[in-house]
Design a protein around this motif. Structure first.
Motif, PDB file in Angstrom:
ATOM      1  N   GLN B  96       0.830  -1.211   0.000  1.00  0.00           N
ATOM      2  CA  GLN B  96       0.000   0.000   0.000  1.00  0.00           C
ATOM      3  C   GLN B  96       0.861   1.257   0.000  1.00  0.00           C
ATOM      4  O   GLN B  96       0.589   2.211  -0.715  1.00  0.00           O
ATOM      5  N   ARG B  97       1.912   1.205   0.818  1.00  0.00           N
ATOM      6  CA  ARG B  97       2.755   2.397   0.935  1.00  0.00           C
ATOM      7  C   ARG B  97       3.980   2.295   0.028  1.00  0.00           C
ATOM      8  O   ARG B  97       5.005   2.879   0.290  1.00  0.00           O
ATOM      9  N   PHE B  98       3.864   1.544  -1.011  1.00  0.00           N
ATOM     10  CA  PHE B  98       4.848   1.415  -2.108  1.00  0.00           C
ATOM     11  C   PHE B  98       6.173   0.798  -1.655  1.00  0.00           C
ATOM     12  O   PHE B  98       6.720  -0.039  -2.313  1.00  0.00           O
ATOM     13  N   LEU B 131      10.413  -2.553 -18.292  1.00  0.00           N
ATOM     14  CA  LEU B 131       9.316  -2.588 -17.315  1.00  0.00           C
ATOM     15  C   LEU B 131       8.801  -1.176 -17.021  1.00  0.00           C
ATOM     16  O   LEU B 131       7.591  -0.964 -16.885  1.00  0.00           O
ATOM     17  N   LEU B 132       9.745  -0.237 -16.914  1.00  0.00           N
ATOM     18  CA  LEU B 132       9.312   1.151 -16.673  1.00  0.00           C
ATOM     19  C   LEU B 132       8.518   1.677 -17.861  1.00  0.00           C
ATOM     20  O   LEU B 132       7.557   2.443 -17.699  1.00  0.00           O
ATOM     21  N   ALA B 133       8.902   1.269 -19.055  1.00  0.00           N
ATOM     22  CA  ALA B 133       8.133   1.677 -20.238  1.00  0.00           C
ATOM     23  C   ALA B 133       6.735   1.063 -20.180  1.00  0.00           C
ATOM     24  O   ALA B 133       5.735   1.726 -20.498  1.00  0.00           O
ATOM     25  N   ASP B 134       6.668  -0.214 -19.751  1.00  0.00           N
ATOM     26  CA  ASP B 134       5.366  -0.889 -19.643  1.00  0.00           C
ATOM     27  C   ASP B 134       4.421  -0.160 -18.699  1.00  0.00           C
ATOM     28  O   ASP B 134       3.199  -0.159 -18.896  1.00  0.00           O
ATOM     29  N   VAL B 135       4.987   0.414 -17.630  1.00  0.00           N
ATOM     30  CA  VAL B 135       4.117   1.120 -16.669  1.00  0.00           C
ATOM     31  C   VAL B 135       4.071   2.619 -16.978  1.00  0.00           C
ATOM     32  O   VAL B 135       3.559   3.406 -16.169  1.00  0.00           O
ATOM     33  N   GLY B 136       4.624   2.992 -18.118  1.00  0.00           N
ATOM     34  CA  GLY B 136       4.521   4.383 -18.580  1.00  0.00           C
ATOM     35  C   GLY B 136       5.409   5.354 -17.834  1.00  0.00           C
ATOM     36  O   GLY B 136       5.081   6.541 -17.702  1.00  0.00           O
ATOM     37  N   LEU B 137       6.558   4.883 -17.370  1.00  0.00           N
ATOM     38  CA  LEU B 137       7.425   5.782 -16.582  1.00  0.00           C
ATOM     39  C   LEU B 137       8.832   5.937 -17.157  1.00  0.00           C
ATOM     40  O   LEU B 137       9.761   6.311 -16.428  1.00  0.00           O
ATOM     41  N   SER B 138       8.980   5.685 -18.427  1.00  0.00           N
ATOM     42  CA  SER B 138      10.320   5.820 -19.016  1.00  0.00           C
ATOM     43  C   SER B 138      10.955   7.174 -18.742  1.00  0.00           C
ATOM     44  O   SER B 138      12.143   7.256 -18.383  1.00  0.00           O
ATOM     45  N   PRO B 139      10.187   8.255 -18.866  1.00  0.00           N
ATOM     46  CA  PRO B 139      10.822   9.568 -18.652  1.00  0.00           C
ATOM     47  C   PRO B 139      11.217   9.805 -17.185  1.00  0.00           C
ATOM     48  O   PRO B 139      11.957  10.741 -16.906  1.00  0.00           O
ATOM     49  N   ARG B 140      10.696   8.984 -16.283  1.00  0.00           N
ATOM     50  CA  ARG B 140      10.962   9.221 -14.862  1.00  0.00           C
ATOM     51  C   ARG B 140      11.961   8.212 -14.281  1.00  0.00           C
ATOM     52  O   ARG B 140      12.086   8.082 -13.061  1.00  0.00           O
ATOM     53  N   GLU B 147      10.510  12.385  -5.661  1.00  0.00           N
ATOM     54  CA  GLU B 147      10.218  13.244  -6.807  1.00  0.00           C
ATOM     55  C   GLU B 147       9.023  12.728  -7.611  1.00  0.00           C
ATOM     56  O   GLU B 147       8.647  13.337  -8.617  1.00  0.00           O
ATOM     57  N   LEU B 148       8.454  11.590  -7.181  1.00  0.00           N
ATOM     58  CA  LEU B 148       7.347  10.972  -7.920  1.00  0.00           C
ATOM     59  C   LEU B 148       6.026  11.201  -7.198  1.00  0.00           C
ATOM     60  O   LEU B 148       5.996  11.348  -5.969  1.00  0.00           O
ATOM     61  N   SER B 149       4.927  11.166  -7.982  1.00  0.00           N
ATOM     62  CA  SER B 149       3.593  11.225  -7.354  1.00  0.00           C
ATOM     63  C   SER B 149       3.262   9.844  -6.795  1.00  0.00           C
ATOM     64  O   SER B 149       3.959   8.850  -7.090  1.00  0.00           O
ATOM     65  N   GLY B 150       2.176   9.756  -5.994  1.00  0.00           N
ATOM     66  CA  GLY B 150       1.781   8.475  -5.412  1.00  0.00           C
ATOM     67  C   GLY B 150       1.526   7.430  -6.487  1.00  0.00           C
ATOM     68  O   GLY B 150       1.958   6.278  -6.374  1.00  0.00           O
ATOM     69  N   GLY B 151       0.805   7.836  -7.552  1.00  0.00           N
ATOM     70  CA  GLY B 151       0.512   6.904  -8.630  1.00  0.00           C
ATOM     71  C   GLY B 151       1.776   6.429  -9.319  1.00  0.00           C
ATOM     72  O   GLY B 151       1.925   5.246  -9.651  1.00  0.00           O
ATOM     73  N   GLU B 152       2.696   7.366  -9.515  1.00  0.00           N
ATOM     74  CA  GLU B 152       3.958   6.990 -10.169  1.00  0.00           C
ATOM     75  C   GLU B 152       4.763   6.037  -9.281  1.00  0.00           C
ATOM     76  O   GLU B 152       5.346   5.070  -9.760  1.00  0.00           O
ATOM     77  N   GLU B 153       4.759   6.331  -7.987  1.00  0.00           N
ATOM     78  CA  GLU B 153       5.490   5.450  -7.064  1.00  0.00           C
ATOM     79  C   GLU B 153       4.938   4.032  -7.138  1.00  0.00           C
ATOM     80  O   GLU B 153       5.688   3.048  -7.162  1.00  0.00           O
ATOM     81  N   GLN B 154       3.577   3.921  -7.168  1.00  0.00           N
ATOM     82  CA  GLN B 154       3.006   2.583  -7.173  1.00  0.00           C
ATOM     83  C   GLN B 154       3.288   1.880  -8.495  1.00  0.00           C
ATOM     84  O   GLN B 154       3.473   0.664  -8.532  1.00  0.00           O
ATOM     85  N   ARG B 155       3.394   2.651  -9.579  1.00  0.00           N
ATOM     86  CA  ARG B 155       3.717   2.034 -10.864  1.00  0.00           C
ATOM     87  C   ARG B 155       5.159   1.514 -10.857  1.00  0.00           C
ATOM     88  O   ARG B 155       5.456   0.451 -11.405  1.00  0.00           O
ATOM     89  N   GLY B 176      -4.606   1.755  -1.947  1.00  0.00           N
ATOM     90  CA  GLY B 176      -5.124   2.359  -0.718  1.00  0.00           C
ATOM     91  C   GLY B 176      -4.789   3.826  -0.564  1.00  0.00           C
ATOM     92  O   GLY B 176      -5.509   4.570   0.112  1.00  0.00           O
ATOM     93  N   GLU B 177      -3.697   4.262  -1.166  1.00  0.00           N
ATOM     94  CA  GLU B 177      -3.297   5.663  -1.003  1.00  0.00           C
ATOM     95  C   GLU B 177      -3.384   6.424  -2.317  1.00  0.00           C
ATOM     96  O   GLU B 177      -2.727   7.452  -2.483  1.00  0.00           O
ATOM     97  N   LEU B 178      -4.200   5.893  -3.235  1.00  0.00           N
ATOM     98  CA  LEU B 178      -4.290   6.526  -4.552  1.00  0.00           C
ATOM     99  C   LEU B 178      -5.690   7.068  -4.805  1.00  0.00           C
ATOM    100  O   LEU B 178      -6.687   6.547  -4.264  1.00  0.00           O
ATOM    101  N   ASP B 179      -5.772   8.071  -5.665  1.00  0.00           N
ATOM    102  CA  ASP B 179      -7.091   8.583  -6.055  1.00  0.00           C
ATOM    103  C   ASP B 179      -7.722   7.634  -7.076  1.00  0.00           C
ATOM    104  O   ASP B 179      -7.116   6.643  -7.500  1.00  0.00           O
ATOM    105  N   ARG B 180      -8.936   7.973  -7.446  1.00  0.00           N
ATOM    106  CA  ARG B 180      -9.703   7.049  -8.276  1.00  0.00           C
ATOM    107  C   ARG B 180      -9.026   6.800  -9.627  1.00  0.00           C
ATOM    108  O   ARG B 180      -8.943   5.651 -10.083  1.00  0.00           O
ATOM    109  N   ALA B 181      -8.531   7.877 -10.233  1.00  0.00           N
ATOM    110  CA  ALA B 181      -7.912   7.723 -11.554  1.00  0.00           C
ATOM    111  C   ALA B 181      -6.687   6.828 -11.471  1.00  0.00           C
ATOM    112  O   ALA B 181      -6.503   5.903 -12.283  1.00  0.00           O
ATOM    113  N   ASN B 182      -5.865   7.090 -10.461  1.00  0.00           N
ATOM    114  CA  ASN B 182      -4.668   6.264 -10.300  1.00  0.00           C
ATOM    115  C   ASN B 182      -5.028   4.833  -9.934  1.00  0.00           C
ATOM    116  O   ASN B 182      -4.346   3.886 -10.334  1.00  0.00           O
TER     117      ASN B 182
END
Lengths: 415, 232
Positions: B96-98, B131-140, B147-155, B176-182
């Motif tokens: 939950q807390r990444f 794997l980072l590309a698969d979760v859409g985080l290549s640029p990060r 430096e990441l948002s909660g959604g990015e951390e979980q990805r 558990g710690e993400l908004d609906r979109a995430n």
């Protein structure tokens, strides 16, 4: 960037404190071992370069009586190059300027004295010693002390400079502070003091013929009636000739012969004294190492506390690593690496600090402290072993921290 | 990818007593079988034993009684070293807390399980980037967790969980710690990964929207499984 590097950088205060504590713990042994070792080696070198091979001394507080006669007997033994009786007594010295000062005087047999000294000490004196009769037998006159005294004296250069007199001056020497009872001596020369002012030559202010000093201080007198003659010396030093000086068998043979001449006195070979000194140095080194161990233990306990503190602070990240399945060995290796880095930095800082302290004491210290520091030996092997010991012990501290890190349940660590 | 084992617990109980005046029984004789490729949600109120069950299945903890079976072998009795090896090769955790390591970049976090397995640096980096590309985080990839948002951390956590291609994915309240979109994004990601890999996915949640995405639902109360079926 590895976790370890980050860890050290982001716990900078703890790292600095750990390095400082280990540095302090290492500096003490560096100082002790270098100064202690240097002084010991200096003493040993002095002993081994003494110029004589046998030394005769009396047990307890009394000296050797009948010194002149005994020296004559020893001189007659095979392999003996020279025997020299020496007496050291404090006298009062009445200066040409009118002052009086106590001074330690050494009474010697002028012709034999330099022959029983090593090159370093002998080099400090004029050759031959300008102290009148070289044999010191004219004044002694078969124990009557009826012959003419030399009344010549050599003065240590720094002493003469301090009190502002030189060769040709007249000094009054007496056994009491009563100037009228003092005997006038003529300064016939000066002698230097060694650069390393540890050792007997450093403290003698004046050197004069043995018989003159004996008579001046009451160590020469005929016994009342048929009483024994007092012709006292502290030691008799015996130098052997040629190859006998380096032959253990020859030294032992002459030692036995001298012992036969003087059964009530101790006759020790310098080789034995050197062995005893080496044994003493060994004991002293053991003491230094014990003291150093205490110091290092305290430093490494502090390191263990720092690493334990780090484990506590990073318990969750360690828990994450464990949860992911990273082997405990990797976690322990990370801590060991941290411990080694801190110990190596502390060891290096302590070594440099210790050397700096000793160098500073030698340069800016005073008296025997500065002298002892000036003799320090920084043996690379000893320092290397010390550093290796510190690194090895740091692994112990790391092991304690690793045990704490890997103990307990993972879910607890993740909370 | 690791072979997907059949995971089961048999008559498992777990009690905690350390530091507490009375023993707490977190699980009471739980038995359940997770066939390979199953997508299971574990639901129930707080304190019902969901996380404890997940910890036992993922070999983070050992039961007080009972067995944890991987392809019929009781792995709970193995040494911590062996269980760590199984976790490393066979289990992917998403918390939950990444629980990303704050001292490492996103890429380094993803590389970590592979590094522990001794994979070559080039291979690690290539797979982490994929794997980072698969979760859409290549640029990060070079960003640190703070430096990441909660959604990015979980990805990133999902990418890390997949690093060693485990047969079992365990997600403890992953949204558990993400908004609906995430939440939707992470769930889509997890289910896509599960479908592609055929791994077993177990989701611990008390969120009905999350639970609804599972094919099988375990309902827990008071340390027991009180419901097991396709209906949420």
């Amino acid at each position: 960037m590895t976790a370890s590097r980050w860890s050290l950088r982001h716990h900078r205060l703890q790292a600095i404190l750990a390095v400082a504590s280990i540095g302090t713990a290492v500096a003490l042994p560096v100082v002790l071992l270098s100064v202690g070792g240097g002084v010991s080696q200096h003493e040993l070198a002095q002993l081994e370069n003494s110029g004589y091979q046998l030394s005769i001394s009396a047990g307890g507080l009394h000296g050797i009586s009948g010194a002149h006669a005994l020296v004559a007997q020893i001189d007659a033994l095979p392999h003996v190059a020279s025997a020299s009786a020496v007496l050291s007594v404090a006298v009062d010295l009445f200066l040409p300027t009118g002052g009086v000062t106590p001074a330690l005087a050494e009474g010697v047999m002028p012709g034999a004295f330099l022959a029983t000294q090593g090159p370093t000490t002998a080099g400090l004196f004029p050759h031959p010693l300008p102290l009148g009769d070289p044999s010191d037998l004219a004044h002694y006159a078969n124990g009557t002390y009826a012959g003419p005294p030399a009344l010549d004296v050599l003065v240590a250069s720094p002493f003469a400079q301090d009190f502002g007199f030189g060769v040709g001056a007249t000094l009054g020497l007496g056994a009491t502070t009563n100037r009228s009872a003092a005997t006038p001596f003529t300064v016939t020369g000066t002698f230097g003091v060694p650069a390393q002012t540890l050792g007997p030559a450093a403290v003698f202010a004046i050197v004069l013929p043995l018989s003159d000093l004996q008579q001046l201080t009451g160590y020469a007198r005929a016994g009342a009636g048929s009483g024994a003659l007092l012709d006292q010396a502290d030691t008799i030093e015996v130098a052997l000739a040629g190859s006998a000086a380096t032959s253990v068998a020859a030294i032992s043979q002459v030692q036995q012969e001298v012992q036969g001449l003087a059964p009530f006195y101790g006759v020790s070979a310098l080789t034995d004294q050197a062995s005893e000194l080496r044994a003493s140095i060994g004991v002293l080194n053991g003491f230094y190492l014990a003291l150093s161990s205490v110091s290092l233990t305290i430093g490494l306990l502090f390191l263990a506390l720092v690493l334990l503190r780090r484990v506590e602070a990073e318990r969750r990240t360690i828990g994450i690593r464990r949860a992911l399945g990273l082997p405990g060995r990797q976690i322990a290796l990370g801590l060991a690496r941290d411990g080694l880095v801190l110990a190596a930095a502390g060891g290096a800082a302590g070594t440099v600090g210790g050397i700096a302290v000793v160098t500073g004491l030698a340069r800016f210290g005073s008296g025997s402290v500065a002298t002892a520091a000036g003799l320090a030996l920084f043996d690379p092997l000893t320092l290397g072993l010390l550093l290796a010991g510190v690194l090895l012990l740091s692994l112990g501290a790391s092991a304690v921290a690793a045990r704490s890190a890997l103990r307990g349940s993972i879910p607890e660590a993740l909370r | 990818m690791s072979p997907v084992p059949e995971i089961a617990v048999r008559a498992v109980s777990k009690s905690y007593s350390a530091g507490r005046p009375e023993e707490v029984r977190a699980l009471r004789g739980v038995s359940v079988v997770l066939p390979p490729g199953d997508v299971v949600s574990v639901e129930g109120p707080s304190g019902c034993g969901k996380t404890t069950l997940l910890n036992l299945l993922g070999l983070l903890d050992v039961p007080s009684q009972g067995q944890v079976l991987w392809d019929g072998r009781n792995v709970a009795v193995r040494s911590e070293r062996e269980r760590a090896r199984l976790r490393l090769t066979g289990v992917g955790f998403i918390f939950q807390r990444f629980y990303l390591l704050p001292t490492m970049t996103a890429r380094e976090n993803v590389e970590l399980p592979m590094r522990a397995l001794g994979r070559p640096a080039g291979e690690r980096r290539a797979r982490a980037d994929r794997l980072l590309a698969d979760v859409g985080l290549s640029p990060r990839a070079e960003a640190f967790p703070h430096e990441l948002s909660g959604g990015e951390e979980q990805r990133v956590a999902v990418a890390r969980a997949l690093a060693n291609a485990p047969g079992l994915l365990l997600a403890d309240e992953p949204t558990g710690e993400l908004d609906r979109a995430n939440t939707d994004q992470i769930l889509d990601l997890l289910l896509r990964v599960q479908a592609e890999s055929g791994s077993t996915l177990l989701l611990v949640t008390h969120n009905p929207r999350v639970a609804a995405r599972a094919r099988r639902h375990l309902r827990m109360e008071d340390g027991r499984i009180v419901g097991d079926g396709p209906e949420a």
